[in-house]
Design a protein around this motif. Sequence first.
Motif, PDB file in Angstrom:
ATOM      1  N   HIS A  64       0.835  -1.198   0.000  1.00  0.00           N
ATOM      2  CA  HIS A  64       0.000   0.000   0.000  1.00  0.00           C
ATOM      3  C   HIS A  64       0.877   1.257   0.000  1.00  0.00           C
TER       4      HIS A  64
ATOM      5  N   SER B 224      -5.721   3.528   4.153  1.00  0.00           N
ATOM      6  CA  SER B 224      -7.026   2.892   4.241  1.00  0.00           C
ATOM      7  C   SER B 224      -6.881   1.382   4.383  1.00  0.00           C
TER       8      SER B 224
ATOM      9  N   LYS C 235      -9.108  -0.857   4.435  1.00  0.00           N
ATOM     10  CA  LYS C 235      -9.982  -1.591   3.530  1.00  0.00           C
ATOM     11  C   LYS C 235      -9.325  -1.709   2.150  1.00  0.00           C
ATOM     12  N   ASP C 236      -8.833  -0.578   1.646  1.00  0.00           N
ATOM     13  CA  ASP C 236      -8.233  -0.583   0.309  1.00  0.00           C
ATOM     14  C   ASP C 236      -7.012  -1.479   0.235  1.00  0.00           C
TER      15      ASP C 236
ATOM     16  N   THR D 182      -7.967  -5.571  -0.089  1.00  0.00           N
ATOM     17  CA  THR D 182      -8.783  -6.300  -1.060  1.00  0.00           C
ATOM     18  C   THR D 182      -7.922  -7.208  -1.915  1.00  0.00           C
TER      19      THR D 182
ATOM     20  N   THR E 138      -3.323  -4.155  -4.979  1.00  0.00           N
ATOM     21  CA  THR E 138      -2.891  -4.423  -3.606  1.00  0.00           C
ATOM     22  C   THR E 138      -1.825  -5.503  -3.525  1.00  0.00           C
TER      23      THR E 138
END
Length: 565
Positions: free
Chosen positions: A422, A435, A437-438, A441, A446
């Motif tokens: 990230h 984030s 969540k980002d 995934t 990612t």
Amino acid sequence: MELKNHFANELHQHLREHMTKKDIEQLIEIPKKPELGDLAFPCFTLAKILKKPPAKIAEEITFQISNNYFSKVVAVGPYINVFAKRKPFTSKVIHEILNKNLSYGDDKIGHNKTIIVEFSSPNIAKPFSMGHLRSTVIGNALGKLAQKLGYKTVKINHLGDWGTQFGKLITAYLLWGNEEEVKENPIEELFKLYTKFHHESETYPCLNEEGRKWFKKLEDGDIKALGLWKWFKNESLKKFKKIYSLLGIQFDSWAGESFYTDKMEDVIQELKDKGLLQTSDHAEVVFLEDYNLPPCLVKKSDGATLYATRDLATAIYRKNTYNFTKALYIVGHEQSVHFQQIKAVLNEMGHEWAQEIHHIPFGLYLQEGKKMSTRKGRVILLEDVIEEVIQLAEENISEKNPELQNKTEVAKMVGVGAVIFHDLKNFRMNNIEFSLKDMLTFEGDTGPYVQYTHARACSILRKAPIHDTNKFTLENLNIDDYSWEIVKQLYVFPEKIKQAFDRFDPSIIAKYLLTLAQHFNKFYGQVKILEKNEGLVFRLALVKAVTIVLKEGLNLLGIQAPEEM
Ligand code: ARG
């Protein structure tokens, strides 16, 4: 790139009078749409030189390119496009990867040269900040890239463990501290004391005087001051080491600012001898007007040294000890002027190697567009953040693959990989929206996506009826477009490694891995890989090569690649 080299050679034979080979190479592009060709040469520059329309030139030259390496040469408007002969190229690339395995892309440019990578460098008695996380992952990746290119690396954690702030902290502890509480929660408690000191000193400025005194005592080796300082440092190190162990990061040296306490006097003397030191407002400074920089403060009026003094001593010590070719300092951009000053002073001292010091700055982590801060009482502990990501990763995995054996271990690799990727997928100067969540995934840009692609490829190989993929043949085979796109990507890996290191930009590798993973997943979706026909061994060899490059690419970023997830 070899193919590019052949193309440039062919062009150069006909353009010798007008352009150098290097110029030609620089102009060669990769067409946006693969169906247009593997490489393209735009004729605009030539058009200016030859005073002819570019399309006309493209047409004329197209006829003259030989078919030694190319199966097709076409003029597309102002471009000359070539299609490589797929078989010889593919065979060479895949064989090379299978032979070299994880050392594919290794290089010798760095042979016998040492690179210092200074990174992470948190401040003791303070929470490990998001900025330090950035420095940690970027520095770790740059170190790995350097090693891949054959450099010897020295990875240094330049701990912030010296300076007036520790005089202040000691003052605060003696006034308001509680031993039990500090033992219980060292970083939080010490940080609270430090914050309280700042707050109170606004009303009682004499506190600052007290703080300075305690730092002076520390510098003079006072037993009480040293005892407290050592305790604070040990407690902090315990916490920091937990974070490094979660991230899988090691250092060769932990020589931080305090390591240089007895090495500064020599530097100050050298500055004096060279006539560079001047007194200004009772302090000793080096003026840097010629560099358009503010003066570098070396010694305060009470004789205490400063951050810059320690950095001067550090640089000189490192040069003498390691004789580095390059020294990289991965530190936030807010310290740019500081590093310019350090380089300027070293240069004034006649140390030409100062130009081999590279400050490598980076942007901020943001949360909903605002700086993610550890200050102002709102303490985000990085350790907690990482634990949370690992926890979430485990939930994801349990859902996707409930049968998986070593779930906890894999969750750790995926969670940590998610955090690192990230960060590293962004050009380092950009700010990053943090984030959870980002980053987690399994589809998208990612770490888990790349890891998942690797695991998927590994699972194909496990199911395969043949495991010796080294002896494949391409006779009677057509290399389909999906495989071909993968081959071309695999081929540029070594070049990407060099680029990423030259530009100190690990995002080149992260983006590369995403592209490779996307091509592989297209292939996976469109081609029956395990179908028993004459192409099977080749397809397995290709899959194997993909696992190797994905695994090594992730490794260069400091991310592990589980075989199942
Ligand atoms: N401890 C410093 C900070 O957290 C970073 C140290 C950077 N390295 C150096 N050689 N000055 O801001």
